[in-house]
Scaffold this active site. Structure first.
Site, PDB file in Angstrom:
ATOM      1  N   CYS A  50      19.637  38.696 -15.785  1.00 34.49           N
ATOM      2  CA  CYS A  50      19.318  38.525 -14.366  1.00 34.49           C
ATOM      3  C   CYS A  50      20.168  37.451 -13.703  1.00 34.49           C
ATOM      4  O   CYS A  50      20.244  37.404 -12.479  1.00 34.49           O
ATOM      5  CB  CYS A  50      17.839  38.205 -14.185  1.00 34.49           C
ATOM      6  SG  CYS A  50      17.367  36.564 -14.727  1.00 34.49           S
ATOM      7  N   ASN A  51      20.818  36.580 -14.490  1.00 35.50           N
ATOM      8  CA  ASN A  51      21.647  35.560 -13.836  1.00 35.50           C
ATOM      9  C   ASN A  51      23.038  35.426 -14.437  1.00 35.50           C
ATOM     10  O   ASN A  51      23.677  34.399 -14.263  1.00 35.50           O
ATOM     11  CB  ASN A  51      20.934  34.192 -13.826  1.00 35.50           C
ATOM     12  CG  ASN A  51      20.498  33.757 -15.201  1.00 35.50           C
ATOM     13  OD1 ASN A  51      21.120  34.096 -16.193  1.00 35.50           O
ATOM     14  ND2 ASN A  51      19.405  33.009 -15.253  1.00 35.50           N
ATOM     15  N   ARG A  52      23.513  36.488 -15.129  1.00 33.78           N
ATOM     16  CA  ARG A  52      24.897  36.486 -15.584  1.00 33.78           C
ATOM     17  C   ARG A  52      25.344  37.900 -15.902  1.00 33.78           C
ATOM     18  O   ARG A  52      24.555  38.739 -16.338  1.00 33.78           O
ATOM     19  CB  ARG A  52      25.090  35.582 -16.798  1.00 33.78           C
ATOM     20  CG  ARG A  52      24.600  36.115 -18.109  1.00 33.78           C
ATOM     21  CD  ARG A  52      24.917  35.165 -19.263  1.00 33.78           C
ATOM     22  NE  ARG A  52      24.232  33.892 -19.089  1.00 33.78           N
ATOM     23  CZ  ARG A  52      24.859  32.745 -18.811  1.00 33.78           C
ATOM     24  NH1 ARG A  52      26.176  32.715 -18.716  1.00 33.78           N
ATOM     25  NH2 ARG A  52      24.186  31.638 -18.652  1.00 33.78           N
ATOM     26  N   GLY A 187       5.450  45.306 -12.248  1.00 33.24           N
ATOM     27  CA  GLY A 187       6.408  45.650 -13.285  1.00 33.24           C
ATOM     28  C   GLY A 187       5.748  45.584 -14.646  1.00 33.24           C
ATOM     29  O   GLY A 187       4.745  44.877 -14.831  1.00 33.24           O
ATOM     30  N   MET A 191      10.108  41.090 -19.120  1.00 34.16           N
ATOM     31  CA  MET A 191       9.828  39.856 -18.403  1.00 34.16           C
ATOM     32  C   MET A 191       8.434  39.886 -17.782  1.00 34.16           C
ATOM     33  O   MET A 191       7.703  38.883 -17.803  1.00 34.16           O
ATOM     34  CB  MET A 191      10.887  39.624 -17.329  1.00 34.16           C
ATOM     35  CG  MET A 191      10.780  38.257 -16.663  1.00 34.16           C
ATOM     36  SD  MET A 191      11.235  36.906 -17.770  1.00 34.16           S
ATOM     37  CE  MET A 191      12.999  36.973 -17.620  1.00 34.16           C
TER      38      MET A 191
END
Length: 460
Positions: A50-52, A187, A191
């Protein structure tokens, strides 16, 4: 061949760019296949969280490799190259190894020390192996990253330096925001499962789980219920009503559009009589309309605000210990790879020596036909022992020398001195990498173990 990584992360790009560049699960396979089809790359692995988004490759040309990998990332993320380029970083050879090991230890994460990245590294390698894009070099590198990440968590206090993304995100709310409150999780992926389990342990009164595939929501609700917290499943159509009934909302889906709009949240607060609503958005791209930051009664924490809040998370001494481990392991990996490069040459040399022995023994049979079986066996053993003793010291020593910095030329020297057939060396070099190892116990103590990935589920 050398390791090259081209990528972008929360450290190099704003959330708006990361959102647009995020790769869907179905896009990773085509990206890997295209990377392998490119001339400079012999192997490829993509690490997308989510961040790379990072593309690793074994390349034979640096500049051509950077250009090709950058172009592929732009094409498959559907972000124009001219917009993506300012946010890309490039690491090569030892720096690329250092970067991946740093990532594996959680030092490059939004929340320092988080352990979820190890599962994502394992998944990245498994996909590369499944598609046969991860060869010997990247297989060795990613296996090493998994081992080093586990070592960092077991030998240092890096777990105290930061918390998992879920735990850290929930900690941004008031201390009394969780116990006895009602929670909604949107969801049912890994996560979201982690968030639901964390909420249950934090003492919420009940958990509602909404998902596009309601059966997955039911399975997760059943697991949470078994932990002693009342839980129920809901459809996405029931989300507006569930919002009005919830005190805290965690959303993390694989959707490419907004899941919770500002109007929905505003209506939920109104339906609650103005009671505040805490919202944690862990998705990338974001699930929750950023306009919700301006709404009265809504406390929104998202990936962007987490990035700003995590600056004081690390504990210096633990981070320094992990950095020392990374430096040590980078050196060890480099030495092992340099030594491994000469192994096929040594094997080819010994194979050539065995052929010479066999040829000479056959020649001896023709010249001295009267040897009985026992005498012939004794001669053969003696000849082989002499050859082994002559080759032992130089081959052991050449492996040691090849593992040192600047030792790459020893393999070439050995091939030249003994006139080895290059094709024989190449044949020895071909081997399939083994399966992914060592990620089953890499999650640090106290960090909830993600449940099986279901529908959606952005990973940190």
């Amino acid at each position: 061949m050398s390791v090259l990584v081209v990528g972008l992360s929360h450290r190099s790009a704003p959330v708006s760019v990361l959102e647009r560049a995020a790769l869907a699960d179905g896009a990773r396979g085509p990206l890997l296949r295209d990377a392998l089809a490119a001339e400079p790359a012999a192997e490829a692995v993509v690490l997308s969280t989510c961040n790379r988004i990072e593309l690793y490759a074994d390349v034979n040309k640096f500049h051509a490799g950077v250009a090709e990998l950058s172009t592929l990332l732009a094409r498959h993320s559907e972000v124009p190259l001219e917009e993506l380029t300012p946010h890309l970083y490039v690491h090569y050879e030892d720096r690329a190894v250092h970067h991946l090991l740093t990532v594996a230890c959680g030092l490059d994460s939004m929340v320092v020390g988080e352990g979820q990245i190890l599962g994502q590294i394992k998944d990245a390698l498994a996909l590369g192996q499944e598609l046969h894009t991860a060869g010997r070099l990247l297989n060795d590198l990613f296996q090493q990253a998994l081992r080093v990440g586990k070592r960092a968590h077991s030998e240092t206090g890096i777990d105290r330096a930061g918390q998992s993304l879920v735990t850290f995100g929930l900690a941004q709310f008031a201390p009394d925001a969780l116990p006895g409150r009602r929670a909604l999780v949107v969801g049912a992926g890994s996560m979201s499962s982690l968030a639901a389990a964390t909420l249950a342990r934090s003492g919420v009164a009940e958990v509602t789980i909404a998902n596009r595939t309601v059966e997955r929501a039911r399975r997760l609700a059943h697991l949470i219920g078994e932990q002693g917290t009342p839980a129920r499943a809901a459809t996405m159509d029931e989300v507006p009503a569930a919002l009005a009934a919830a005190d805290i909302v965690v959303s993390c889906t694989g959707s490419t559009g907004l899941v919770l709009t500002a109007d929905q949240l505003k209506a939920a607060v109104h339906g609650r009589g103005g009671a505040p609503l805490a919202v944690l958005d862990l998705a990338m791209p974001r699930d929750v309309d950023a306009a919700a930051h301006t709404l009265d009664g809504v406390h929104l924490v998202d990936i962007e605000s987490l990035a700003a809040a995590s600056a004081d998370a690390p504990m210096a001494s633990d981070v320094d210990q992990v950095r020392a481990i990374v430096t040590e392991e980078v050196t060890a990996f480099g030495a092992a790879q340099r030594a491994a490069r000469i192994t096929p040459t040594v094997v080819a040399l010994r194979a050539m020596a065995a052929d010479v022995v066999a040829s000479e023994l056959a020649r001896l049979d023709g010249r001295v036909p009267g040897l009985d079986a026992k005498e012939r066996a004794e001669v053969a053993q003696t000849v082989r022992r002499v050859v082994d003793k002559l080759l032992h010291a130089p081959t052991v020593r050449v492996k040691q020398l090849a593992g040192e910095p600047g030792g790459a030329g020893y393999a070439d020297a050995l091939r030249e001195l003994f006139d080895l057939d290059p094709q024989a060396v190449v044949a020895v070099s071909r081997a399939e990498p083994g399966p992914v190892q060592g990620a089953s116990s890499v999650v640090p103590p106290g960090v909830p173990v993600p449940m099986p990935r279901g529908d959606g589920g952005s990973n940190g």
